[in-house]
Scaffold this active site. Sequence first.
Site, PDB file in Angstrom:
ATOM      1  N   GLY A   1     -52.845  41.591 -91.303  1.00  0.00           N
ATOM      2  CA  GLY A   1     -52.894  42.963 -91.312  1.00  0.00           C
ATOM      3  C   GLY A   1     -51.965  43.647 -91.883  1.00  0.00           C
TER       4      GLY A   1
ATOM      5  N   TYR B   1     -40.266  49.104 -80.128  1.00  0.00           N
ATOM      6  CA  TYR B   1     -39.818  48.066 -80.436  1.00  0.00           C
ATOM      7  C   TYR B   1     -38.251  48.105 -80.816  1.00  0.00           C
ATOM      8  CZ  TYR B   1     -44.960  47.281 -81.119  1.00  0.00           C
ATOM      9  OH  TYR B   1     -46.286  47.101 -80.874  1.00  0.00           O
TER      10      TYR B   1
ATOM     11  N   ARG C   1     -43.209  52.776 -83.286  1.00  0.00           N
ATOM     12  CA  ARG C   1     -42.553  51.457 -83.588  1.00  0.00           C
ATOM     13  C   ARG C   1     -41.272  51.443 -83.337  1.00  0.00           C
ATOM     14  NH1 ARG C   1     -42.374  48.628 -87.329  1.00  0.00           N
ATOM     15  NH2 ARG C   1     -42.835  46.699 -86.412  1.00  0.00           N
TER      16      ARG C   1
ATOM     17  N   GLY D   1     -49.996  37.349 -88.922  1.00  0.00           N
ATOM     18  CA  GLY D   1     -49.000  37.531 -88.765  1.00  0.00           C
ATOM     19  C   GLY D   1     -47.728  37.272 -89.568  1.00  0.00           C
TER      20      GLY D   1
ATOM     21  N   CYS E   1     -40.205  65.358 -75.953  1.00  0.00           N
ATOM     22  CA  CYS E   1     -38.915  65.605 -74.875  1.00  0.00           C
ATOM     23  C   CYS E   1     -38.583  64.216 -74.278  1.00  0.00           C
ATOM     24  CB  CYS E   1     -39.547  66.589 -73.779  1.00  0.00           C
ATOM     25  SG  CYS E   1     -39.667  68.282 -74.786  1.00  0.00           S
ATOM     26  N   GLU E   2     -38.185  63.324 -74.906  1.00  0.00           N
ATOM     27  CA  GLU E   2     -37.784  62.013 -74.489  1.00  0.00           C
ATOM     28  C   GLU E   2     -36.463  61.470 -75.274  1.00  0.00           C
ATOM     29  OE1 GLU E   2     -39.724  59.163 -72.706  1.00  0.00           O
ATOM     30  OE2 GLU E   2     -41.796  60.288 -72.569  1.00  0.00           O
TER      31      GLU E   2
ATOM     32  N   TYR F   1     -50.082  49.646 -87.921  1.00  0.00           N
ATOM     33  CA  TYR F   1     -49.351  49.972 -86.584  1.00  0.00           C
ATOM     34  C   TYR F   1     -48.596  51.346 -86.709  1.00  0.00           C
ATOM     35  CZ  TYR F   1     -50.853  45.035 -86.417  1.00  0.00           C
ATOM     36  OH  TYR F   1     -51.190  43.684 -86.465  1.00  0.00           O
TER      37      TYR F   1
ATOM     38  N   GLU G   1     -56.585  36.755 -90.739  1.00  0.00           N
ATOM     39  CA  GLU G   1     -56.515  37.716 -90.169  1.00  0.00           C
ATOM     40  C   GLU G   1     -55.471  38.465 -90.501  1.00  0.00           C
ATOM     41  OE1 GLU G   1     -56.967  37.010 -86.104  1.00  0.00           O
ATOM     42  OE2 GLU G   1     -58.794  36.317 -86.271  1.00  0.00           O
TER      43      GLU G   1
HETATM   44  N1  LLP Z   1     -55.119  38.470 -85.235  1.00  0.00           N
HETATM   45  C1  LLP Z   1     -54.889  38.573 -83.920  1.00  0.00           C
HETATM   46  C2  LLP Z   1     -55.598  38.046 -83.032  1.00  0.00           C
HETATM   47  C3  LLP Z   1     -53.886  39.499 -83.809  1.00  0.00           C
HETATM   48  O1  LLP Z   1     -53.598  39.883 -82.538  1.00  0.00           O
HETATM   49  C4  LLP Z   1     -53.201  40.517 -84.619  1.00  0.00           C
HETATM   50  C5  LLP Z   1     -52.250  41.245 -84.338  1.00  0.00           C
HETATM   51  C6  LLP Z   1     -53.261  40.253 -85.951  1.00  0.00           C
HETATM   52  C7  LLP Z   1     -54.638  39.205 -86.424  1.00  0.00           C
HETATM   53  C8  LLP Z   1     -52.703  40.695 -87.153  1.00  0.00           C
HETATM   54  O2  LLP Z   1     -51.643  40.345 -87.041  1.00  0.00           O
HETATM   55  P1  LLP Z   1     -50.578  41.020 -88.526  1.00  0.00           P
HETATM   56  O3  LLP Z   1     -50.773  40.202 -89.600  1.00  0.00           O
HETATM   57  O4  LLP Z   1     -50.396  42.202 -88.397  1.00  0.00           O
HETATM   58  O5  LLP Z   1     -49.248  40.665 -88.119  1.00  0.00           O
HETATM   59  N2  LLP Z   1     -47.918  46.942 -82.938  1.00  0.00           N
HETATM   60  C9  LLP Z   1     -47.026  45.755 -83.632  1.00  0.00           C
HETATM   61  C10 LLP Z   1     -48.072  44.681 -84.000  1.00  0.00           C
HETATM   62  C11 LLP Z   1     -48.876  44.023 -82.815  1.00  0.00           C
HETATM   63  C12 LLP Z   1     -49.835  42.925 -83.384  1.00  0.00           C
HETATM   64  C13 LLP Z   1     -50.950  42.619 -82.411  1.00  0.00           C
HETATM   65  N3  LLP Z   1     -51.883  41.719 -83.226  1.00  0.00           N
HETATM   66  C14 LLP Z   1     -46.001  46.367 -84.258  1.00  0.00           C
HETATM   67  O6  LLP Z   1     -45.994  47.491 -84.787  1.00  0.00           O
HETATM   68  O7  LLP Z   1     -45.278  45.587 -84.813  1.00  0.00           O
END
Ligand code: LLP
Length: 420
Positions: A275, A316, A312, A239, A342-343, A371, A273
Amino acid sequence: MNHFQLKNNELFCEEISIKNLAEKWGTPLYIYSHSTLCHHFRTFDSAFQGYPHLICFSVKANSNLAILRTFIKEGGGGDVVSGGEVFRCLKAGIDPKKIVYSGVGKTKPEIDFALKTGILMFNIESTQELNLINQQAKSLNTKAPVSFRINPDIDPKTHPYISTGLKKNKFGIDISQALNKYKLAQSLKNIEIVGISCHIGSQITETAPFVESLRKVKGLIKRLKEEAVIIRFLDIGGGLGITYDKETPPHPSEYAQAILREIRDEDITLVLEPGRVIVGNAGILVAKVLYTKSSSEKNFIIVDAGMNDLIRPSLYDAYQEVIPVKISSAKKYRADIVGPICESGDFLARDRLLPEPQNGDLLSVMSAGAYGFVMSSNYNSRPRPAEVLVAGKRSYLIRQRESYKKLIRGEKIPGFLMPE
Ligand code: LLP
């Protein structure tokens, strides 16, 4: 810090010019910097140095095998949410004991696959899921290692679509019910309680929500101890946000200090975790200018990448910086940068001031490593782009551009529709 830099007004990834990469591999093109990936992983990992921890890269952020392999070589594990992600991790050579499996909708075949793989733990999101995992573990004559994903009811102050730790969200188990769920789990023969987990959302740009949720979880761990439930792994999810525009998220070391301050005295292994913070700024999407046009209200730059390649901005209303790969004009041009889909929602950026582009010029959409490709689709029957990994002076194709033939793989016309 990332390795996408301008040199004499021209964008480079490490030691290769983006223009050369686009000529070699075509556009639209995802480009990742290997040095940046490693640098981000190591920065995050070393921020927790001295405390037992495991970094499980969130596979959903970027699941390309070469990217996963990069982190596995750095000692990382994987946070997965599907059987497909378990499969990818195994193909990339992960140690199964470094996989944590989250997600509200794990199916029976997915549970069986993960049990046979021998993962570190299932992060359980409901009683029904707990019972199913117990049942499947029994049928496979094994014990399932589990943690409960706790919903701490914390507002992470991020986009509502990517906020997960509020009571109204579908994720996790209400913290007030957690103790009872753990007791239930304790009574199940094929369940082994190993941890507790929590993930409150994504693109979080301050430490306070993490600390607040951690305090709640800590309180629960204490209560569990009193009930003789021992927690070995504390998974605090991902997150941590990045800078897309003007955000000022905490540096991983600041984030780590805030977390470690809270848990210094706990005898626990921390699972993380991340990302976006690892891959987000390690990738770009390069697009070619096809046309420009003006209505009485606006200018448009029409490029060969659309919402099917990077969703994205459309989904969003997310800001992604767009810069020219080579600055060719001093004259400025204000325009929406749009794709061929086409949107009307098909845009990469709106109302941006850029050097006036010529047809054929290249634009780079920055911070597209997380993402990005993973959320791409074949909408409008557009083959998905290629992905390239740059390491120093060399570039490697890590995913072929899709062909028209690939677009229709698996499709069949039933016999009764065929010509007589
Ligand atoms: N752990 C869990 C259980 C999650 O659901 C997620 C992301 C992460 C870790 C990793 O989160 P990060 O460190 O990447 O913030 N598509 C959206 C983001 C969706 C995130 C979903 N879950 C975007 O493009 O902003």
